[in-house]
Design an enzyme around this catalytic site. Structure first.
Site, PDB file in Angstrom:
ATOM      1  N   SER A  80       0.964  -1.280   0.318  1.00  0.00           N
ATOM      2  CA  SER A  80      -0.013   0.220   0.354  1.00  0.00           C
ATOM      3  C   SER A  80       0.690   1.032   0.115  1.00  0.00           C
ATOM      4  O   SER A  80       1.523   1.373  -0.887  1.00  0.00           O
ATOM      5  CB  SER A  80      -0.864   0.176   1.003  1.00  0.00           C
ATOM      6  OG  SER A  80      -1.667   0.456   1.212  1.00  0.00           O
ATOM      7  N   HIS A 105      -7.309  -5.436  -0.443  1.00  0.00           N
ATOM      8  CA  HIS A 105      -6.204  -4.458  -0.506  1.00  0.00           C
ATOM      9  C   HIS A 105      -5.194  -4.740   0.007  1.00  0.00           C
ATOM     10  O   HIS A 105      -4.360  -4.738   0.564  1.00  0.00           O
ATOM     11  CB  HIS A 105      -6.405  -3.614   0.417  1.00  0.00           C
ATOM     12  CG  HIS A 105      -5.651  -2.152   0.324  1.00  0.00           C
ATOM     13  ND1 HIS A 105      -5.140  -2.224  -1.292  1.00  0.00           N
ATOM     14  CD2 HIS A 105      -5.089  -1.656   0.846  1.00  0.00           C
ATOM     15  CE1 HIS A 105      -4.311  -0.756  -1.385  1.00  0.00           C
ATOM     16  NE2 HIS A 105      -4.398  -0.157  -0.150  1.00  0.00           N
ATOM     17  N   ASP A 157      -9.869  -3.843  -5.723  1.00  0.00           N
ATOM     18  CA  ASP A 157      -9.948  -3.675  -4.471  1.00  0.00           C
ATOM     19  C   ASP A 157     -10.675  -2.831  -4.201  1.00  0.00           C
ATOM     20  O   ASP A 157      -9.760  -1.654  -4.869  1.00  0.00           O
ATOM     21  CB  ASP A 157      -8.274  -3.312  -4.957  1.00  0.00           C
ATOM     22  CG  ASP A 157      -7.240  -3.351  -3.569  1.00  0.00           C
ATOM     23  OD1 ASP A 157      -7.599  -1.959  -3.404  1.00  0.00           O
ATOM     24  OD2 ASP A 157      -6.191  -2.887  -3.735  1.00  0.00           O
TER      25      ASP A 157
END
Length: 267
Positions: free
Chosen positions: A95, A245, A217
């Protein structure tokens, strides 16, 4: 400062192997990589750490001035690499850590020799012909909710971020991780994350790069993965058969296969 203590640095795996650094995302800690480590430990030296304000890091080292930009987190990464005297390490960032890795590689090119970006997003807010997945009011609402009731926000958002509603234990794990993070420090990291725009930084990447995206996602839609791939010349894009995610938790076998395949191709 004792970097090991500040960032709760953990070193495991094969001490003679190439080094892989695993970096967690917002609201998480190094424990989120526990399903990845066994796939790497035999061949690779594995380094993990917690960003200041997360996990078992030294909370007294937190500085809002430093951590109000991704550069502050990137400096932490570089200092960890320097403390361990890492050379040509592979930085695996989940991320927002994917973008932190880009900045760290630019700051210390001899320390980081390749990047693996797991569900990356250089900008979360839509902009003209760019789709980040959120409108500016969406992000304002998200941050307002987080700042007014962090525990409530965590309970509501963790299942959305994780996806996989048929496996509620995954959402519960992420919620518990969020809730274990100091709310004031989480507020700073959240603003730094969701208001960042690292699109131009992608142009500086000169190392082999793997971009991993999921089929669905809610945080980083597939348009984002395509953008990151286009922006980094020579990068490899793999779409994992995974939802959510956090594919290193929800689809660890596919995620590990993609990472180890990329690593094998570097040597």
């Amino acid at each position: 400062m004792d970097i090991d203590r500040r960032n709760n640095v953990t070193v495991t795996g094969n001490p003679q192997g190439p080094t892989v650094v695993l970096a967690h995302g917002f609201g998480c800690d190094q424990n989120m990589w526990r399903l990845t480590v066994p796939a790497l430990a035999e061949k690779y030296r594995v380094v993990m750490f917690d960003y200041v304000g997360s996990g078992r890091s030294d909370l007294s080292a937190f500085s809002e001035a430093r951590y109000s930009s991704l550069d502050g987190y990137a400096r932490d990464v570089v200092e960890v690499c320097e403390a361990l005297d890492l050379r040509d390490a592979v930085f695996v960032g989940h991320s927002v850590s994917a973008m932190i890795g880009v900045l760290a590689a630019d700051l210390a090119p001899k320390r980081i020799g390749a990047l693996v970006m797991v569900a990356p997003s250089p900008r979360y807010i839509d902009d003209e012909d760019y789709r980040g997945g959120f409108s500016a009011p969406d992000i304002d609402e998200l941050l307002t909710s987080l700042e007014s009731n962090y525990l409530g926000w965590s309970a509501a958002m963790a299942p959305v971020i994780m996806g996989n509603p048929e496996r509620p234990e995954l959402g519960d794990e992420l919620k518990n991780s969020f809730c274990a993070t100091d709310p004031d420090m989480a507020r700073v990291f959240a603003r730094t994350t969701f208001l960042s725009d690292s699109r131009d930084d992608l142009k500086s990447v000169r190392v082999p790069t793997l971009v991993l995206e999921c089929t669905h996602d809610a945080i980083a839609p597939r348009e984002v993965g395509a953008f990151v791939h286009r922006s980094i010349p020579g990068s490899t894009l793999i779409t994992l058969d995974a939802v959510g995610h956090c594919p290193h938790l929800s689809a660890p076998e596919a995620t590990n296969e993609a990472i180890t395949g990329f690593l094998a191709g570097l040597r």
